[in-house]
Design an enzyme around this catalytic site. Structure first.
Site, short mmCIF file in Angstrom:
data_model
loop_
_atom_site.label_atom_id
_atom_site.label_comp_id
_atom_site.label_asym_id
_atom_site.label_seq_id
_atom_site.Cartn_x
_atom_site.Cartn_y
_atom_site.Cartn_z
N SER A 144 0.87 -1.19 0.00
CA SER A 144 0.00 0.00 0.00
C SER A 144 0.90 1.23 0.00
CB SER A 144 -0.84 0.00 1.28
OG SER A 144 -1.49 1.25 1.47
N TYR A 157 -1.97 -1.31 10.25
CA TYR A 157 -2.01 -1.43 8.79
C TYR A 157 -0.64 -1.05 8.19
CZ TYR A 157 -4.10 -1.10 4.08
OH TYR A 157 -4.40 -1.28 2.74
N1 LIG Z 1 -8.74 0.11 -1.59
C1 LIG Z 1 -7.66 0.83 -1.31
O1 LIG Z 1 -7.72 2.08 -1.27
C2 LIG Z 1 -6.35 0.16 -1.05
C3 LIG Z 1 -5.21 0.95 -0.95
C4 LIG Z 1 -3.97 0.34 -0.71
C5 LIG Z 1 -3.88 -1.05 -0.60
N2 LIG Z 1 -5.01 -1.80 -0.69
C6 LIG Z 1 -4.87 -3.27 -0.55
O2 LIG Z 1 -5.45 -3.91 -1.66
C7 LIG Z 1 -5.87 -5.24 -1.27
C8 LIG Z 1 -7.30 -5.47 -1.72
O3 LIG Z 1 -8.15 -4.60 -0.98
P1 LIG Z 1 -9.52 -4.03 -1.56
O4 LIG Z 1 -9.42 -2.56 -1.49
O5 LIG Z 1 -9.88 -4.68 -2.84
O6 LIG Z 1 -10.51 -4.47 -0.36
P2 LIG Z 1 -11.89 -5.27 -0.36
O7 LIG Z 1 -12.37 -5.24 1.05
O8 LIG Z 1 -12.79 -4.78 -1.43
O9 LIG Z 1 -11.41 -6.76 -0.75
C9 LIG Z 1 -10.60 -7.52 0.12
C10 LIG Z 1 -11.03 -8.99 0.03
O10 LIG Z 1 -10.20 -9.75 0.93
C11 LIG Z 1 -11.04 -10.72 1.54
N3 LIG Z 1 -10.50 -11.17 2.81
C12 LIG Z 1 -10.48 -10.50 4.00
N4 LIG Z 1 -9.96 -11.28 4.95
C13 LIG Z 1 -9.62 -12.46 4.36
C14 LIG Z 1 -9.04 -13.66 4.83
N5 LIG Z 1 -8.69 -13.84 6.12
N6 LIG Z 1 -8.83 -14.68 3.95
C15 LIG Z 1 -9.18 -14.55 2.64
N7 LIG Z 1 -9.76 -13.42 2.14
C16 LIG Z 1 -9.97 -12.40 3.00
C17 LIG Z 1 -12.37 -10.00 1.74
O11 LIG Z 1 -13.43 -10.90 1.97
C18 LIG Z 1 -12.49 -9.22 0.46
O12 LIG Z 1 -13.18 -9.96 -0.54
C19 LIG Z 1 -5.67 -5.29 0.24
O13 LIG Z 1 -4.46 -5.96 0.53
C20 LIG Z 1 -5.58 -3.84 0.66
O14 LIG Z 1 -4.86 -3.66 1.85
C21 LIG Z 1 -6.24 -1.24 -0.92
#
Ligand SMILES: NC(=O)c1ccc[n+]([C@@H]2O[C@H](COP(=O)([O-])OP(=O)(O)OC[C@H]3O[C@@H](n4cnc5c(N)ncnc54)[C@H](O)[C@@H]3O)[C@@H](O)[C@H]2O)c1
Length: 313
Positions: A144, A157
């Site tokens: 991230s 985080y």
């Molecule tokens: N959205 C943002 O702004 C952003 C920014 C930086 C990094 N990220 C990273 O991107 C990645 C995806 O996040 P996103 O934004 O798509 O979030 P999201 O919540 O839309 O999707 C995350 C998915 O991970 C699944 N998940 C959660 N715990 C789990 C577990 N124990 N085992 C298996 N699956 C699990 C959830 O059910 C969900 O489907 C993450 O690692 C997040 O930290 C997101």
């Protein structure tokens, strides 16, 4: 290096929502063979229905808790056996938590580290032997922008995302030094419009809706755009991929300013954004800080204009 995903066996965790789901859609449209995992069976089903229509050559879904080491290991081995190998693994599943160190419950801290750090480490170790056997194996670990600078109320985080960054960089060295052809990419997304904050935890007394609203309004990149940027980085064999102009700008800002970046973070956090710690005297809810600061910082540094969000670090 994977130049074309057609027929390639691609594994995505957290495929039931957000960036993971968008990756599944993009890979399906390329004719990849998909192994999709999530802890959320319903979200996974929705993704699977759509990838079938988008042209995936073959799809298998599995409910997996990435924080469960034994489950990840047996799932990785079963996946390799089912498809006869694995070409791409994206350790994407992640969760969020808003709480200062003093507010934070150990249970919440450990829950976040279990998914965001250990989930990535387990996925990496379980799939690496299979990726080594591919003629174009590639590992992608999602960090991230919070793996680039510290943010108030995001210590857990940030710790996990910095850890993913260091862990993945070490794996990259190890693959290259051992003469392995396995590519290794670290991804640093900025704000992406997904449900991550809606699905998150917050310390007691903090207004999660406020953080959700802020994240929604300030996340400029769509999940589809994020997925396309990540896959472009894989095709180009990039070591690091920055998703969104805010991420690119923050990367440049933190490197150029060094420790002088920190007062800037505090200044934008004090503007009442929901990530800032509550003042000691006001022990009530609501003054959590955060994403506003992130976006403002990104916007400041984007002033110079960076056109390509895929950057080789
Ligand atoms: N959205 C943002 O702004 C952003 C920014 C930086 C990094 N990220 C990273 O991107 C990645 C995806 O996040 P996103 O934004 O798509 O979030 P999201 O919540 O839309 O999707 C995350 C998915 O991970 C699944 N998940 C959660 N715990 C789990 C577990 N124990 N085992 C298996 N699956 C699990 C959830 O059910 C969900 O489907 C993450 O690692 C997040 O930290 C997101």
């Amino acid at each position: 290096m994977i130049r074309d995903f057609t027929g390639r066996v691609c594994v995505v965790t957290g495929a039931g929502s957000g960036i993971g789901r968008a990756l599944a859609y993009e890979l399906a449209a390329c004719g990849a063979r998909l192994e999709l995992a999530d802890i959320d069976a319903e979200g996974l089903r929705t993704t699977a229905d759509r990838v079938a229509r988008l042209g995936a050559a073959e799809t298998h879904t599995q409910v997996v808790d990435v924080a469960d080491r034994a489950a990840v290991q047996s799932w990785a081995d079963a996946t390799a056996a089912r498809f006869g190998g694995v070409d791409l693994v994206v350790n994407n599943a992640g969760v969020a938590l808003t709480a200062t160190v003093e507010e934070m419950d150990w249970d919440d801290f450990e829950w976040l580290m279990g998914v965001n750090f250990w989930g990535v480490a387990y996925g990496t170790k379980a799939f690496l032997p299979h990726l080594r056997r591919s003629d174009a194996g590639h590992l992608v670990n999602i960090s991230s922008v919070f793996g680039l600078f510290g943010v108030p109320s995001q210590s857990a985080y940030c710790a996990a995302k910095y850890a993913v960054r260091g862990f993945t960089e070490s794996v990259r060295h190890e693959m290259r030094l051992s003469g392995s052809g396995v590519g290794v990419t670290t991804v640093h997304p900025g704000g992406v419009r997904t449900d991550i904050v809606r699905n998150s935890r917050a310390a007691i007394g903090r207004d999660k809706d406020e953080v959700v609203a802020l994240h929604d309004s300030l996340s400029k990149t769509s999940a589809q755009r994020a997925a396309r940027t990540i896959l472009k980085g894989v095709r180009r064999g990039r070591a690091r991929v920055f998703v969104g102009l805010d991420a690119t700008a923050i990367d440049v800002g933190t490197r150029v300013l060094g420790s002088a970046f920190e007062p800037l973070v505090r200044r934008v956090s004090r503007r009442g954004a929901p990530l800032a710690p509550a003042p000691q005297s006001a022990a009530g809810p609501g003054s959590a800080p955060g994403t506003e600061g992130l976006s403002s910082l990104g916007e400041r540094f984007t002033a110079g204009g960076y056109s390509d969000p895929v950057t080789d670090g």
